[in-house]
Motif scaffolding. Structure first.
Motif, PDB file in Angstrom:
ATOM      1  N   VAL A  67     -44.119 -18.557  15.473  1.00 54.86           N
ATOM      2  CA  VAL A  67     -42.792 -18.169  16.404  1.00 54.86           C
ATOM      3  C   VAL A  67     -42.879 -16.625  16.226  1.00 54.86           C
ATOM      4  O   VAL A  67     -42.490 -16.268  15.075  1.00 54.86           O
ATOM      5  CB  VAL A  67     -41.845 -18.872  15.687  1.00 54.86           C
ATOM      6  N   LEU A  68     -43.054 -16.165  17.186  1.00 57.66           N
ATOM      7  CA  LEU A  68     -43.113 -14.586  17.578  1.00 57.66           C
ATOM      8  C   LEU A  68     -41.735 -14.072  18.042  1.00 57.66           C
ATOM      9  O   LEU A  68     -41.182 -14.708  19.007  1.00 57.66           O
ATOM     10  CB  LEU A  68     -44.473 -14.122  17.952  1.00 57.66           C
ATOM     11  N   PRO A  69     -41.311 -12.610  17.987  1.00 57.80           N
ATOM     12  CA  PRO A  69     -40.318 -12.339  18.249  1.00 57.80           C
ATOM     13  C   PRO A  69     -40.208 -12.245  20.054  1.00 57.80           C
ATOM     14  O   PRO A  69     -39.378 -12.207  20.812  1.00 57.80           O
ATOM     15  CB  PRO A  69     -40.028 -11.008  17.860  1.00 57.80           C
ATOM     16  N   ASP A 109     -38.592 -17.256   5.754  1.00 59.29           N
ATOM     17  CA  ASP A 109     -37.473 -16.598   5.865  1.00 59.29           C
ATOM     18  C   ASP A 109     -37.359 -14.913   5.830  1.00 59.29           C
ATOM     19  O   ASP A 109     -36.710 -14.050   6.382  1.00 59.29           O
ATOM     20  CB  ASP A 109     -36.066 -17.129   5.429  1.00 59.29           C
ATOM     21  N   THR A 110     -38.097 -14.379   4.646  1.00 65.69           N
ATOM     22  CA  THR A 110     -38.369 -12.973   4.370  1.00 65.69           C
ATOM     23  C   THR A 110     -39.885 -12.752   4.464  1.00 65.69           C
ATOM     24  O   THR A 110     -40.720 -13.710   4.168  1.00 65.69           O
ATOM     25  CB  THR A 110     -37.648 -12.731   3.247  1.00 65.69           C
ATOM     26  N   ALA A 157     -41.194 -11.196   2.061  1.00 67.13           N
ATOM     27  CA  ALA A 157     -41.406 -11.407   0.538  1.00 67.13           C
ATOM     28  C   ALA A 157     -41.746 -12.902   0.288  1.00 67.13           C
ATOM     29  O   ALA A 157     -42.263 -13.051  -0.753  1.00 67.13           O
ATOM     30  CB  ALA A 157     -40.490 -10.491  -0.261  1.00 67.13           C
ATOM     31  N   GLU A 158     -41.552 -13.676   1.083  1.00 65.96           N
ATOM     32  CA  GLU A 158     -41.397 -15.325   0.630  1.00 65.96           C
ATOM     33  C   GLU A 158     -42.734 -15.453   0.565  1.00 65.96           C
ATOM     34  O   GLU A 158     -43.429 -15.646   1.807  1.00 65.96           O
ATOM     35  CB  GLU A 158     -40.295 -15.974   1.657  1.00 65.96           C
ATOM     36  N   GLY A 159     -43.339 -16.263  -0.486  1.00 65.77           N
ATOM     37  CA  GLY A 159     -44.728 -16.679  -0.441  1.00 65.77           C
ATOM     38  C   GLY A 159     -44.813 -18.259  -0.428  1.00 65.77           C
ATOM     39  O   GLY A 159     -46.040 -18.797  -0.409  1.00 65.77           O
ATOM     40  N   ARG A 160     -43.646 -18.952  -0.862  1.00 62.08           N
ATOM     41  CA  ARG A 160     -43.671 -20.342  -1.000  1.00 62.08           C
ATOM     42  C   ARG A 160     -44.195 -21.034   0.062  1.00 62.08           C
ATOM     43  O   ARG A 160     -44.998 -22.115   0.155  1.00 62.08           O
ATOM     44  CB  ARG A 160     -42.233 -20.753  -1.752  1.00 62.08           C
ATOM     45  N   PRO A 161     -43.700 -20.611   1.399  1.00 61.59           N
ATOM     46  CA  PRO A 161     -44.395 -21.301   2.642  1.00 61.59           C
ATOM     47  C   PRO A 161     -46.005 -21.487   2.638  1.00 61.59           C
ATOM     48  O   PRO A 161     -46.468 -22.337   3.083  1.00 61.59           O
ATOM     49  CB  PRO A 161     -43.715 -20.706   3.833  1.00 61.59           C
ATOM     50  N   TYR A 162     -46.686 -20.547   2.336  1.00 62.91           N
ATOM     51  CA  TYR A 162     -48.055 -20.517   2.027  1.00 62.91           C
ATOM     52  C   TYR A 162     -48.666 -21.571   1.213  1.00 62.91           C
ATOM     53  O   TYR A 162     -49.659 -22.172   1.527  1.00 62.91           O
ATOM     54  CB  TYR A 162     -48.568 -19.028   1.640  1.00 62.91           C
ATOM     55  N   SER A 163     -48.092 -21.785   0.117  1.00 66.47           N
ATOM     56  CA  SER A 163     -48.471 -22.763  -0.756  1.00 66.47           C
ATOM     57  C   SER A 163     -47.934 -24.166  -0.275  1.00 66.47           C
ATOM     58  O   SER A 163     -49.011 -25.035  -0.314  1.00 66.47           O
ATOM     59  CB  SER A 163     -47.536 -22.575  -2.302  1.00 66.47           C
ATOM     60  N   GLN A 164     -46.917 -24.313   0.407  1.00 66.93           N
ATOM     61  CA  GLN A 164     -46.576 -25.319   1.307  1.00 66.93           C
ATOM     62  C   GLN A 164     -47.544 -25.841   2.027  1.00 66.93           C
ATOM     63  O   GLN A 164     -47.810 -26.978   2.471  1.00 66.93           O
ATOM     64  CB  GLN A 164     -45.122 -25.402   1.761  1.00 66.93           C
ATOM     65  N   GLY A 224     -39.240 -17.693  11.413  1.00 64.71           N
ATOM     66  CA  GLY A 224     -38.543 -17.029  10.415  1.00 64.71           C
ATOM     67  C   GLY A 224     -38.974 -15.398  10.500  1.00 64.71           C
ATOM     68  O   GLY A 224     -40.091 -15.206  11.205  1.00 64.71           O
ATOM     69  N   ALA A 225     -38.099 -14.485   9.917  1.00 63.84           N
ATOM     70  CA  ALA A 225     -38.438 -13.237   9.992  1.00 63.84           C
ATOM     71  C   ALA A 225     -39.813 -12.659   9.286  1.00 63.84           C
ATOM     72  O   ALA A 225     -40.047 -11.866   9.531  1.00 63.84           O
ATOM     73  CB  ALA A 225     -37.215 -12.677   9.149  1.00 63.84           C
ATOM     74  N   GLY A 226     -40.198 -13.862   8.485  1.00 60.32           N
ATOM     75  CA  GLY A 226     -41.517 -13.330   7.806  1.00 60.32           C
ATOM     76  C   GLY A 226     -42.513 -13.521   8.353  1.00 60.32           C
ATOM     77  O   GLY A 226     -43.874 -13.230   8.009  1.00 60.32           O
ATOM     78  N   VAL A 227     -42.669 -13.802   9.719  1.00 60.31           N
ATOM     79  CA  VAL A 227     -43.889 -14.293  10.562  1.00 60.31           C
ATOM     80  C   VAL A 227     -44.013 -12.763  11.180  1.00 60.31           C
ATOM     81  O   VAL A 227     -43.442 -12.529  12.360  1.00 60.31           O
ATOM     82  CB  VAL A 227     -43.454 -15.212  11.431  1.00 60.31           C
ATOM     83  N   THR A 228     -44.799 -11.923  10.651  1.00 60.66           N
ATOM     84  CA  THR A 228     -45.120 -10.562  11.279  1.00 60.66           C
ATOM     85  C   THR A 228     -46.635 -10.458  11.419  1.00 60.66           C
ATOM     86  O   THR A 228     -47.414 -11.515  10.831  1.00 60.66           O
ATOM     87  CB  THR A 228     -44.787  -9.605  10.099  1.00 60.66           C
ATOM     88  N   LEU A 229     -47.079  -9.667  12.249  1.00 59.91           N
ATOM     89  CA  LEU A 229     -48.345  -9.282  12.702  1.00 59.91           C
ATOM     90  C   LEU A 229     -49.433  -9.382  11.547  1.00 59.91           C
ATOM     91  O   LEU A 229     -50.515  -9.853  11.184  1.00 59.91           O
ATOM     92  CB  LEU A 229     -48.574  -8.011  13.323  1.00 59.91           C
ATOM     93  N   ASP A 230     -49.280  -8.618  10.123  1.00 60.12           N
ATOM     94  CA  ASP A 230     -49.867  -8.519   9.315  1.00 60.12           C
ATOM     95  C   ASP A 230     -49.934  -9.971   8.290  1.00 60.12           C
ATOM     96  O   ASP A 230     -50.625 -10.218   7.413  1.00 60.12           O
ATOM     97  CB  ASP A 230     -49.408  -7.378   8.109  1.00 60.12           C
TER      98      ASP A 230
END
Length: 163
Positions: free
Chosen positions: A124-126, A77-78, A80-87, A104-110
């Motif tokens: 899911v990309l914009p 969702d953001t 800065a959110e790192g918990r989905p990596y752990s999941q 979510g918004a945290g799916v960015t190129l980098d």
């Protein structure tokens, strides 16, 4: 919440989709990617939907139930959110062989390369222009991360030695 977006797979194929993040007990649209937030008490989403794991849901205690789901969406969702990596990593370590979707918004190129390294299959990309940029970056993620070592833990380091 319903929005038009692009769903891209690891092989570079993409398709325009409508992503809907459903509220509890809301009707399920007949088209698109329908994400249903799940809870520890109700891990199986309704027919026609994909389980959207909340970031605060621990994977290990529910691993067996989650392994039965063919597709799981992870909520980045953001940025800065790192918990989905752990999941994602915990699901793959537990033997999950289904599809993982980063949303979510945290799916960015980098962030695509580390997401791919954690075993995420779809993103899911914009829009379509993001797909070309992501494909250019995929060459950086050819080597997966090594498996975690037994008993490995976080040990902070300071420039003068261990803290």
């Amino acid at each position: 919440l319903r929005m038009s977006t692009v769903l891209m797979s690891l092989d570079g194929h993409w398709q325009a989709v409508t992503v809907t993040r459903l509220e509890p007990d809301s009707p399920v649209p007949a088209d698109g990617l329908n994400l249903q937030p799940v809870t520890a008490e109700a891990l199986t989403p309704p027919n026609g939907t994909v389980a959207l794991l909340p970031v605060n849901l621990p994977v290990r205690p529910h691993a067996e139930a989650l392994k039965a789901l063919p597709v799981i969406a992870l909520a980045f969702d953001t940025v800065a959110e790192g918990r989905p990596y752990s999941q994602a990593r915990q699901l793959r370590d537990a033997g999950y062989t289904g599809q993982l979707i980063a949303t979510g918004a945290g799916v960015t190129l980098d962030r695509i390369v580390p997401m791919r390294a954690m075993g995420i299959d779809h993103f899911v990309l914009p829009d379509e222009t993001s797909v070309a940029a992501v494909m250019a970056r995929f060459s950086l993620a050819d080597t997966p991360l090594p498996p975690p070592a037994a008993g490995r833990g976080y040990q902070p380091q300071h420039r003068t030695g261990s803290i």
